[in-house]
Design an enzyme around this catalytic site. Structure first.
Site, PDB file in Angstrom:
ATOM      1  N   ALA A   1       0.807  -1.228   0.000  1.00  0.00           N
ATOM      2  CA  ALA A   1       0.000   0.000   0.000  1.00  0.00           C
ATOM      3  C   ALA A   1       0.834   1.269   0.000  1.00  0.00           C
ATOM      4  O   ALA A   1       0.324   2.359  -0.249  1.00  0.00           O
ATOM      5  CB  ALA A   1      -0.936  -0.005   1.203  1.00  0.00           C
TER       6      ALA A   1
ATOM      7  N   ARG B   1      10.862   7.263  -1.338  1.00  0.00           N
ATOM      8  CA  ARG B   1      12.284   7.366  -1.670  1.00  0.00           C
ATOM      9  C   ARG B   1      12.563   7.172  -3.163  1.00  0.00           C
ATOM     10  O   ARG B   1      13.634   7.479  -3.653  1.00  0.00           O
ATOM     11  CB  ARG B   1      13.084   6.353  -0.847  1.00  0.00           C
ATOM     12  CG  ARG B   1      13.221   6.765   0.606  1.00  0.00           C
ATOM     13  CD  ARG B   1      13.631   5.607   1.496  1.00  0.00           C
ATOM     14  NE  ARG B   1      12.516   4.704   1.773  1.00  0.00           N
ATOM     15  CZ  ARG B   1      12.601   3.621   2.537  1.00  0.00           C
ATOM     16  NH1 ARG B   1      13.741   3.293   3.092  1.00  0.00           N
ATOM     17  NH2 ARG B   1      11.542   2.865   2.744  1.00  0.00           N
TER      18      ARG B   1
ATOM     19  N   SER C   1       6.603  -8.530   1.758  1.00  0.00           N
ATOM     20  CA  SER C   1       6.624  -7.137   1.313  1.00  0.00           C
ATOM     21  C   SER C   1       6.550  -7.091  -0.206  1.00  0.00           C
ATOM     22  O   SER C   1       7.304  -7.798  -0.880  1.00  0.00           O
ATOM     23  CB  SER C   1       7.916  -6.457   1.759  1.00  0.00           C
ATOM     24  OG  SER C   1       7.685  -5.776   2.957  1.00  0.00           O
TER      25      SER C   1
ATOM     26  N   ASP D   1       7.749  -5.003  -1.992  1.00  0.00           N
ATOM     27  CA  ASP D   1       8.965  -4.407  -2.550  1.00  0.00           C
ATOM     28  C   ASP D   1      10.212  -5.242  -2.251  1.00  0.00           C
ATOM     29  O   ASP D   1      11.327  -4.733  -2.265  1.00  0.00           O
ATOM     30  CB  ASP D   1       9.138  -2.964  -2.064  1.00  0.00           C
ATOM     31  CG  ASP D   1       9.449  -2.874  -0.576  1.00  0.00           C
ATOM     32  OD1 ASP D   1       9.172  -3.833   0.154  1.00  0.00           O
ATOM     33  OD2 ASP D   1       9.974  -1.823  -0.150  1.00  0.00           O
TER      34      ASP D   1
ATOM     35  N   GLU E   1      14.560  -0.281  14.309  1.00  0.00           N
ATOM     36  CA  GLU E   1      14.673   0.394  13.008  1.00  0.00           C
ATOM     37  C   GLU E   1      15.953   1.229  12.948  1.00  0.00           C
ATOM     38  O   GLU E   1      16.418   1.731  13.982  1.00  0.00           O
ATOM     39  CB  GLU E   1      13.455   1.295  12.778  1.00  0.00           C
ATOM     40  CG  GLU E   1      12.177   0.530  12.505  1.00  0.00           C
ATOM     41  CD  GLU E   1      12.294  -0.402  11.309  1.00  0.00           C
ATOM     42  OE1 GLU E   1      12.400   0.087  10.173  1.00  0.00           O
ATOM     43  OE2 GLU E   1      12.307  -1.628  11.517  1.00  0.00           O
TER      44      GLU E   1
ATOM     45  N   ARG F   1       6.592  -4.861 -38.164  1.00  0.00           N
ATOM     46  CA  ARG F   1       5.552  -4.418 -37.232  1.00  0.00           C
ATOM     47  C   ARG F   1       4.573  -5.568 -37.010  1.00  0.00           C
ATOM     48  O   ARG F   1       4.623  -6.575 -37.711  1.00  0.00           O
ATOM     49  CB  ARG F   1       4.887  -3.160 -37.797  1.00  0.00           C
ATOM     50  CG  ARG F   1       5.835  -1.948 -37.669  1.00  0.00           C
ATOM     51  CD  ARG F   1       5.365  -0.787 -38.484  1.00  0.00           C
ATOM     52  NE  ARG F   1       3.981  -0.451 -38.189  1.00  0.00           N
ATOM     53  CZ  ARG F   1       3.201   0.267 -38.987  1.00  0.00           C
ATOM     54  NH1 ARG F   1       3.663   0.731 -40.142  1.00  0.00           N
ATOM     55  NH2 ARG F   1       1.967   0.530 -38.648  1.00  0.00           N
TER      56      ARG F   1
ATOM     57  N   LYS G   1       4.472  -4.595 -42.462  1.00  0.00           N
ATOM     58  CA  LYS G   1       3.394  -4.577 -41.469  1.00  0.00           C
ATOM     59  C   LYS G   1       2.274  -5.499 -41.915  1.00  0.00           C
ATOM     60  O   LYS G   1       1.867  -5.446 -43.076  1.00  0.00           O
ATOM     61  CB  LYS G   1       2.861  -3.151 -41.311  1.00  0.00           C
ATOM     62  CG  LYS G   1       1.853  -3.003 -40.202  1.00  0.00           C
ATOM     63  CD  LYS G   1       0.768  -1.987 -40.531  1.00  0.00           C
ATOM     64  CE  LYS G   1      -0.428  -2.646 -41.174  1.00  0.00           C
ATOM     65  NZ  LYS G   1      -1.535  -1.744 -41.481  1.00  0.00           N
TER      66      LYS G   1
ATOM     67  N   ASN H   1      -1.118   1.515 -48.952  1.00  0.00           N
ATOM     68  CA  ASN H   1      -2.217   0.732 -48.372  1.00  0.00           C
ATOM     69  C   ASN H   1      -3.283   1.592 -47.722  1.00  0.00           C
ATOM     70  O   ASN H   1      -4.304   1.096 -47.310  1.00  0.00           O
ATOM     71  CB  ASN H   1      -1.658  -0.272 -47.350  1.00  0.00           C
ATOM     72  CG  ASN H   1      -0.942   0.425 -46.200  1.00  0.00           C
ATOM     73  OD1 ASN H   1      -0.381   1.500 -46.373  1.00  0.00           O
ATOM     74  ND2 ASN H   1      -0.965  -0.201 -45.041  1.00  0.00           N
TER      75      ASN H   1
ATOM     76  N   SER I   1      12.122  -1.597 -59.208  1.00  0.00           N
ATOM     77  CA  SER I   1      12.456  -0.634 -58.161  1.00  0.00           C
ATOM     78  C   SER I   1      11.583   0.615 -58.226  1.00  0.00           C
ATOM     79  O   SER I   1      11.160   1.041 -59.300  1.00  0.00           O
ATOM     80  CB  SER I   1      13.918  -0.210 -58.305  1.00  0.00           C
ATOM     81  OG  SER I   1      14.743  -1.297 -57.982  1.00  0.00           O
TER      82      SER I   1
END
Ligand code: UD1
Ligand code: CA
Length: 476
Positions: free
Chosen positions: A22, A27, A113, A115, A169, A348, A366, A401, A420
């Protein structure tokens, strides 16, 4: 509901897991909640949920959310855990107070935790076994890292005994406690009855005016309850991520361990510390990965393929003997055996590249199917197209396209030759074996075996240039 039997763990009734997630993560100096910062390609919290889910079924995992609660919930909801809201973040002790009513039906709870992302299932199980063996009210997972600064420290009753006096702590350490090397990892097991009886005794008489879960060690011990500590084997696994620098260091550790796992299975990765490989990527033996390559998402690569430097491949399936030359960007596409792509090519999403296709430099493709043996060697755009076997696409060919409103398809048969710098205005079809003269603008279908030329005729005026120069000279 019964708890899942996890690898080798005795079946135990009524074990819940709480993951504290939560907090804001002040930091980090980031607007994004800390537990959603990514390491190793996944949010911190996701790693913890994954480890915990191998100990108990996700239905018995309670994630405490508060700061940006909805964002956090949405991002990890697919894991199937429960959520508990901590509306105001008044400390880790308060976070657990908020979960009490949800977990009262269980006998024990493991507190993790959000984290501390490198925590492994084995280590969680080690804590849980120790807690049961010691019949403790609270068991603390500890570690002895090189640099203990910033962490809560463990004060044992005596060095050899598992019994703990208190957790202190960092900000509250007395000078004579500064040298304590054993740290609190922020991961615990509690008997819920003991928690329930004493959690209300927490006070916020500390520099942050928060309710510290760590104070439960002293409180439970004063109440005559058993409080013990067990040390994790690898300190690196339980280090927290409180700053961006720590997050990046954890990311590097995870990436490197992924690279080492792959190398152990026969993949060659040169300069692995420069490569970013997501955990779900699958790579066959004898693949060569050059420095500074990124392989992301669910990418799979078949045997004997080579990915050269600076290429980024995301969610692609590459066959065997595929070569991706330097600086290619490939996404959501498949590439069949023997194809050779790049340098500087882009696939793509939605491409199916056939066997032995050659795509050269500065070619963008693509949502297109290129059948076996197609060659598009230089400077082309192929979008919404289907190109038959062995067709040759010349330099500078473009499928037009898009008409400004809609996308249209281009179909080219097999064995065709597109000269070409031709523009193919879709929707348009060019049939098998047809030739398109260089520089054509093709707006109508071209039947099989024919030649289409769509360009202005050339005019040649002999002597014109010489005459012009002569006129110019006369004027000067
Ligand atoms: C905590 C421990 C410290 C330990 C360290 C290990 C406390 C008081 N200290 O410190 O002894 O060495 O972990 O990493 O517990 N959280 C909430 N609600 C809150 C506050 C925090 O859910 O009100 C969550 C955070 O999101 C985080 C976790 O609890 O995931 C730990 O909080 P954090 O503020 O990072 O504690 P540390 O200062 O690291
Ligand atoms: Ca922390």
């Amino acid at each position: 509901m019964s708890n899942k039997q996890a690898g080798g763990l005795p079946q135990t009734s009524k074990l819940a897991v709480v993951i504290m997630a939560a907090g804001k993560g002040t930091r980090l100096k980031s607007r994004k909640p800390k537990v959603l910062h990514r390491v190793g390609g996944q949010p911190l919290l996701q790693h913890v949920i994954a480890s915990a889910s191998r100990v108990v079924d996700p239905a018995h995992i309670f994630v405490v959310i508060g700061h940006e609660a909805e964002k956090v919930r949405t991002e990890v909801a697919h894991a199937g855990t429960q959520f508990v809201e901590q509306k105001e973040q008044r400390g880790t002790g308060h976070a657990i107070q908020c979960t009490l009513s949800a977990i009262r039906g269980y006998e024990n709870v493991l507190v993790l935790s959000g984290d501390v992302p490198l925590i492994r299932t084995d280590t969680i199980e080690q804590l849980w076994r120790f807690h049961q063996k010691e019949a403790a009210a609270m068991t603390i997972l500890t570690a002895a890292p090189e640099d203990p600064h910033g962490y809560g420290r463990i004060v044992r009753l005596s060095p050899a005994s598992p019994a703990v006096d208190a957790i202190v702590e960092q900000v509250e350490l007395r000078p004579d406690q500064e040298s304590l090397r054993e740290i609190n990892t922020g991961i615990y097991a509690f008997k819920i009855a003991a928690l329930d009886a004493h959690l209300g005794e927490l006070k916020n008489d500390n520099p942050h005016a928060e309710l510290y879960l760590t104070d439960m060690a002293g409180i439970l011990r004063s109440a005559g309850e058993r409080v013990v500590a067990v040390q994790a084997e690898h300190a690196a696994e339980v280090l927290g991520a409180n700053t961006i620098a720590e997050l990046v260091a954890l990311d590097a550790t995870m990436r490197l361990s992924t690279a080492h796992r792959l190398m152990a299975s026969g993949v060659t990765i040169y300069r692995p510390e420069t490569c970013v490989i997501d955990p779900q990527v699958q790579i066959a033996a004898d693949v060569i990965i050059e420095p500074f390559v990124q392989l992301l998402g669910k990418t799979r690569i078949g045997a004997d393929s080579t990915i050269r430097s600076y290429s980024v491949v995301e969610n692609c399936t590459l066959g065997q003997r595929v070569t991706i030359r330097q600086s290619c960007v490939l996404a959501e596409s498949s590439v069949a055996d023997g194809a050779d792509i790049g340098p500087f090519a882009r696939l793509r999403p939605g491409c199916e590249i056939g066997n032995d296709v050659h795509i050269g430099n500065f070619v963008e493709v693509k949502k297109s199917k290129l059948r076996a043996g197609v060659k598009a060697g230089h400077l082309a755009y192929l979008g919404d197209s289907e190109i038959g076997e062995k067709t040759n696409i010349g330099a500078g060919v473009i499928t037009c396209n898009y008409d400004g409103v809609k996308k249209h398809a281009t179909r080219i048969g097999k064995g065709a030759f597109i000269g070409s710098d031709s523009t193919l205005v879709a929707p348009v079809a060019i049939d098998d074996g047809a030739y398109i003269g260089a520089g054509s603008c093709i707006t109508k279908d071209v039947p099989a075996g024919s030649l289409a030329v769509g360009r202005a005729r050339q005019i040649t005026k002999e002597g014109w240039a010489d005459a012009r120069r002569a006129r110019q000279k006369a004027q000067d």
